[in-house]
Design an enzyme around this catalytic site. Structure first.
Site, mmCIF file in Angstrom:
data_model
loop_
_atom_site.group_PDB
_atom_site.id
_atom_site.type_symbol
_atom_site.label_atom_id
_atom_site.label_comp_id
_atom_site.label_asym_id
_atom_site.label_seq_id
_atom_site.Cartn_x
_atom_site.Cartn_y
_atom_site.Cartn_z
ATOM 1 N N VAL A 15 -11.069 18.201 -15.090
ATOM 2 C CA VAL A 15 -12.425 18.661 -15.386
ATOM 3 C C VAL A 15 -13.184 18.960 -14.091
ATOM 4 C CG1 VAL A 15 -14.657 17.937 -16.324
ATOM 5 C CG2 VAL A 15 -12.591 17.611 -17.647
ATOM 6 N N VAL A 92 -14.957 11.215 -13.604
ATOM 7 C CA VAL A 92 -13.752 10.392 -13.435
ATOM 8 C C VAL A 92 -13.110 10.140 -14.794
ATOM 9 C CG1 VAL A 92 -14.664 9.316 -11.341
ATOM 10 C CG2 VAL A 92 -15.024 8.205 -13.556
ATOM 11 N N GLU A 163 -18.211 17.897 -21.076
ATOM 12 C CA GLU A 163 -17.489 19.152 -20.837
ATOM 13 C C GLU A 163 -16.672 19.523 -22.074
ATOM 14 O OE1 GLU A 163 -17.801 21.388 -18.391
ATOM 15 O OE2 GLU A 163 -16.604 22.397 -19.908
ATOM 16 N N PHE A 164 -16.759 20.794 -22.463
ATOM 17 C CA PHE A 164 -16.053 21.247 -23.668
ATOM 18 C C PHE A 164 -14.861 22.149 -23.355
ATOM 19 C CE2 PHE A 164 -20.294 20.149 -25.258
ATOM 20 C CZ PHE A 164 -19.957 19.325 -26.318
ATOM 21 N N LEU A 165 -14.504 22.286 -22.079
ATOM 22 C CA LEU A 165 -13.387 23.197 -21.754
ATOM 23 C C LEU A 165 -12.093 22.712 -22.400
ATOM 24 C CD1 LEU A 165 -11.238 21.870 -19.522
ATOM 25 C CD2 LEU A 165 -13.121 22.248 -17.991
ATOM 26 N N LYS A 222 -20.060 15.051 -28.112
ATOM 27 C CA LYS A 222 -18.760 15.338 -27.492
ATOM 28 C C LYS A 222 -17.631 14.639 -28.261
ATOM 29 C CE LYS A 222 -15.427 16.330 -24.808
ATOM 30 N NZ LYS A 222 -14.795 17.637 -24.766
ATOM 31 N N CYS A 278 -7.468 13.907 -24.335
ATOM 32 C CA CYS A 278 -8.787 13.674 -24.929
ATOM 33 C C CYS A 278 -8.811 13.351 -26.420
ATOM 34 C CB CYS A 278 -9.672 14.882 -24.683
ATOM 35 S SG CYS A 278 -10.012 15.094 -22.936
ATOM 36 N N GLN A 280 -6.942 12.013 -28.835
ATOM 37 C CA GLN A 280 -6.642 10.671 -29.334
ATOM 38 C C GLN A 280 -7.623 9.642 -28.766
ATOM 39 O OE1 GLN A 280 -2.694 9.413 -30.085
ATOM 40 N NE2 GLN A 280 -2.934 7.562 -28.876
ATOM 41 N N PHE A 340 1.594 19.392 -22.840
ATOM 42 C CA PHE A 340 1.052 19.159 -24.186
ATOM 43 C C PHE A 340 0.640 20.454 -24.868
ATOM 44 C CE2 PHE A 340 -3.178 19.223 -22.264
ATOM 45 C CZ PHE A 340 -4.018 19.624 -23.295
HETATM 46 N N1 NAD Z 1 -8.958 17.093 -19.438
HETATM 47 C C1 NAD Z 1 -9.729 17.709 -20.300
HETATM 48 O O1 NAD Z 1 -9.353 18.721 -20.905
HETATM 49 C C2 NAD Z 1 -11.125 17.216 -20.561
HETATM 50 C C3 NAD Z 1 -12.031 18.043 -21.253
HETATM 51 C C4 NAD Z 1 -13.315 17.585 -21.473
HETATM 52 C C5 NAD Z 1 -13.688 16.322 -21.024
HETATM 53 N N2 NAD Z 1 -12.806 15.527 -20.372
HETATM 54 C C6 NAD Z 1 -13.263 14.222 -19.869
HETATM 55 O O2 NAD Z 1 -13.538 14.349 -18.480
HETATM 56 C C7 NAD Z 1 -13.218 13.118 -17.799
HETATM 57 C C8 NAD Z 1 -12.241 13.388 -16.680
HETATM 58 O O3 NAD Z 1 -11.032 13.882 -17.239
HETATM 59 P P1 NAD Z 1 -9.899 14.534 -16.344
HETATM 60 O O4 NAD Z 1 -8.913 15.102 -17.298
HETATM 61 O O5 NAD Z 1 -10.525 15.412 -15.313
HETATM 62 O O6 NAD Z 1 -9.318 13.223 -15.625
HETATM 63 P P2 NAD Z 1 -8.337 13.164 -14.376
HETATM 64 O O7 NAD Z 1 -7.599 11.881 -14.495
HETATM 65 O O8 NAD Z 1 -7.581 14.449 -14.247
HETATM 66 O O9 NAD Z 1 -9.311 13.085 -13.110
HETATM 67 C C9 NAD Z 1 -10.142 12.001 -12.813
HETATM 68 C C10 NAD Z 1 -10.173 11.811 -11.295
HETATM 69 O O10 NAD Z 1 -11.164 10.822 -10.983
HETATM 70 C C11 NAD Z 1 -10.731 10.107 -9.834
HETATM 71 N N3 NAD Z 1 -11.486 8.848 -9.706
HETATM 72 C C12 NAD Z 1 -11.410 7.748 -10.518
HETATM 73 N N4 NAD Z 1 -12.274 6.812 -10.080
HETATM 74 C C13 NAD Z 1 -12.886 7.295 -8.986
HETATM 75 C C14 NAD Z 1 -13.889 6.791 -8.108
HETATM 76 N N5 NAD Z 1 -14.438 5.578 -8.292
HETATM 77 N N6 NAD Z 1 -14.277 7.566 -7.077
HETATM 78 C C15 NAD Z 1 -13.743 8.799 -6.882
HETATM 79 N N7 NAD Z 1 -12.795 9.332 -7.678
HETATM 80 C C16 NAD Z 1 -12.389 8.602 -8.732
HETATM 81 C C17 NAD Z 1 -9.242 9.931 -10.076
HETATM 82 O O11 NAD Z 1 -8.578 9.668 -8.859
HETATM 83 C C18 NAD Z 1 -8.860 11.285 -10.689
HETATM 84 O O12 NAD Z 1 -8.399 12.210 -9.715
HETATM 85 C C19 NAD Z 1 -12.702 12.172 -18.885
HETATM 86 O O13 NAD Z 1 -13.769 11.383 -19.340
HETATM 87 C C20 NAD Z 1 -12.256 13.113 -19.981
HETATM 88 O O14 NAD Z 1 -12.327 12.504 -21.239
HETATM 89 C C21 NAD Z 1 -11.539 15.968 -20.109
#
Ligand code: NAD
Length: 465
Positions: A15, A92, A163-165, A222, A278, A280, A340
């Site tokens: 994200v 994060v 985020e809705f991507l 969300k 996301c 599950q 996935f």
């Molecule tokens: N992946 C998706 O499609 C998507 C879509 C919408 C929302 N989200 C939400 O967005 C959030 C992030 O998802 P993601 O897929 O990007 O996760 P991700 O695991 O790819 O990335 C999270 C990053 O945060 C870093 N991090 C963790 N703790 C930290 C800290 N204290 N300081 C600095 N960096 C730190 C990790 O090292 C990691 O690189 C989640 O809550 C998820 O539910 C994800």
């Protein structure tokens, strides 16, 4: 209202990376710094060779090429970036808890709390703190409490901006978002913060796509959006099982119901089940919240979406075993796809992991080909399940880089991801290399029924008898 010129995003993941790249591209007047504690990930974001970025998304590397080093920066200097920014996104990971109260359902908020404490410690002037991560309802109040109680007396406005991507189409989704949701306090300073964040998105999105709500509605929306999307997949998958027992065809049923404008045609493709980090996690979170507020009927209703998804994965694996004469022991089964979904290298909660696990339990020999997922990731996904030793996983499952080499003397091919390239393969050549009868199990309804049967395959398509 003070104009935002410096943004920091904590978390350089699926994200944080794409979202901030798009903001940097669309807002050349804003300096965007994405920080992460994972040095390796930041190094990959800074790699000269754009093919080595940690995330694969169509269109992403072009945007990074255009903005990186100009107004987009990737760094591990978290404190410095927080200190300099007027607005901080928290992006994060918020995985499902694997311990303690709420284990297996509630969101683990330890990374969020660490971020909040870090922001409180470092900040010397007023900041807007934006929850970009998906969070349970009322997390904003927890963040606020930490910031106010441990901060240096500066003022923090907390916004929720989920985020809705969708992975695989992230860049397009960000550039042409259906809507941007911004939740915040209904106070003059809360309104000012919401307007400041809105102004960023309004640099490229029309006004009617930027919705402002109270903070709790935003957080809950969300979770609900993901629950509704996943529910459609589980609904159509439940019907796919019925189609396989009758002469109905799930594509025809999807098409017929999708023409109803009240239902709509999107998200009605039957498959081996949804995956991704996301759906599950967010439904489990919703279930947990409903149950903790004393609403067991609501919790049970949404939990069924996950039960149906697990059933679909299990059903697919069981169909392979029964069709291959009730034993897959020592049989070579090729997996086309591990991600996935197509157009991403993300494998979190991928159906392929669980189907592989079920077949490995039966001593199958699996060979995996995926165009974007490296072998280390595949083994890490299996090892994480802890079903068997890492050595056993490596003995029974091999990863190859050549899809046609994979099928040499194979008993079956299972299509687990809908990568476009699988449609263009020379399936006649694949048939010639396989053992006979040559089985194909299409978990994505990707291939043409008639063509596969004419070539001689025993072809099984999910949702069709
Ligand atoms: N992946 C998706 O499609 C998507 C879509 C919408 C929302 N989200 C939400 O967005 C959030 C992030 O998802 P993601 O897929 O990007 O996760 P991700 O695991 O790819 O990335 C999270 C990053 O945060 C870093 N991090 C963790 N703790 C930290 C800290 N204290 N300081 C600095 N960096 C730190 C990790 O090292 C990691 O690189 C989640 O809550 C998820 O539910 C994800």
């Amino acid at each position: 209202m003070k104009e935002i010129t410096k943004i920091c995003c904590i978390g350089a993941g699926y994200v944080g990376g794409p979202t901030m790249s798009v903001i940097a591209k669309q807002c050349p007047n804003i300096e965007v710094t994405v920080v992460d504690i994972n040095q390796n990930r930041i190094d990959q974001w800074n790699d000269e060779n754009l093919d080595n970025l940690p995330i694969y998304e169509p269109g992403l590397k072009e945007i990074v090429a255009e903005t990186r080093g100009k107004n987009l920066f990737f760094s591990t200097e978290v404190d410095k970036a927080i200190d300099e920014a007027q607005l901080i996104f928290i992006s994060v990971n918020t995985p499902t808890k694997t311990y303690g109260k709420g284990k297996g359902q509630a969101a683990d908020l330890k990374y969020i709390e660490l971020c909040a404490r870090n922001i409180a410690r470092v900040s010397k002037d007023d900041k807007i703190v934006v929850e970009k991560s998906t969070l349970p309802v009322r997390t904003a109040s927890a963040i606020k409490s930490i910031l106010q109680n441990t901060g240096n007396g500066v003022n923090f406005e907390i916004l929720s901006n989920p985020e809705f991507l969708a992975e695989g189409t992230a860049i397009d989704d960000l550039l042409n978002a259906d809507r941007v949701l911004i939740g915040g306090d209904e106070t003059p300073s809360g309104q000012e913060a919401k307007d400041a964040l809105s102004a960023i998105y309004l640099q490229w999105l029309p006004k009617d796509r930027v919705l402002q709500t109270n903070v709790w509605s935003s957080e809950l929306s969300k979770l609900v959006a993901n629950a509704f999307l996943a529910q459609r997949v589980s609904s159509i998958n439940s019907i796919s099982a019925l189609c396989e027992k009758t002469d109905a065809n799930i594509s025809e049923v999807s098409r017929a119901i999708g023409f109803d404008s009240r239902i709509g045609s999107k998200f009605l493709n039957s498959s081996v089940g949804f995956g991704g980090s996301c759906f599950q996690k967010d439904i489990l979170n919703l279930v947990y919240i409903a149950r903790s507020f004393g609403l067991p009927e609501v919790a049970d209703y949404w939990e069924q979406v996950i039960i149906m998804n697990d059933y679909q994965k299990k059903r697919f694996a069981e169909n392979i075993i029964t069709t291959l004469y009730n034993t897959v022991s020592g049989k070579k089964i090729v997996f086309y796809g591990w991600a996935f979904k197509k157009d991403t290298n993300d494998t979190r909660e991928s159906a392929a992991i669980y189907v592989a696990d079920a077949l490995l339990d039966e001593q199958a020999e699996i060979v995996v080909y995926d165009p974007k997922v490296p072998a280390e990731r595949i083994y890490a996904d299996l090892d994480y399940l802890n079903t068997r030793s890492p050595e056993e996983n490596r003995r029974l499952l091999k990863v190859v880089k050549d899809p046609s080499e994979a099928v040499e003397d194979a008993h079956a091919v299972a299509v687990l991801t809908e990568w476009d390239e699988f449609k263009t393969y020379d399936w006649k050549a694949i048939y010639d290399k396989m053992l006979k009868p040559a089985f194909v199990f299409d978990g994505r309804r990707l291939l043409d029924n008639e063509k596969m049967k004419t070539l001689g395959f025993d072809y099984y398509k999910i949702g069709q008898s």
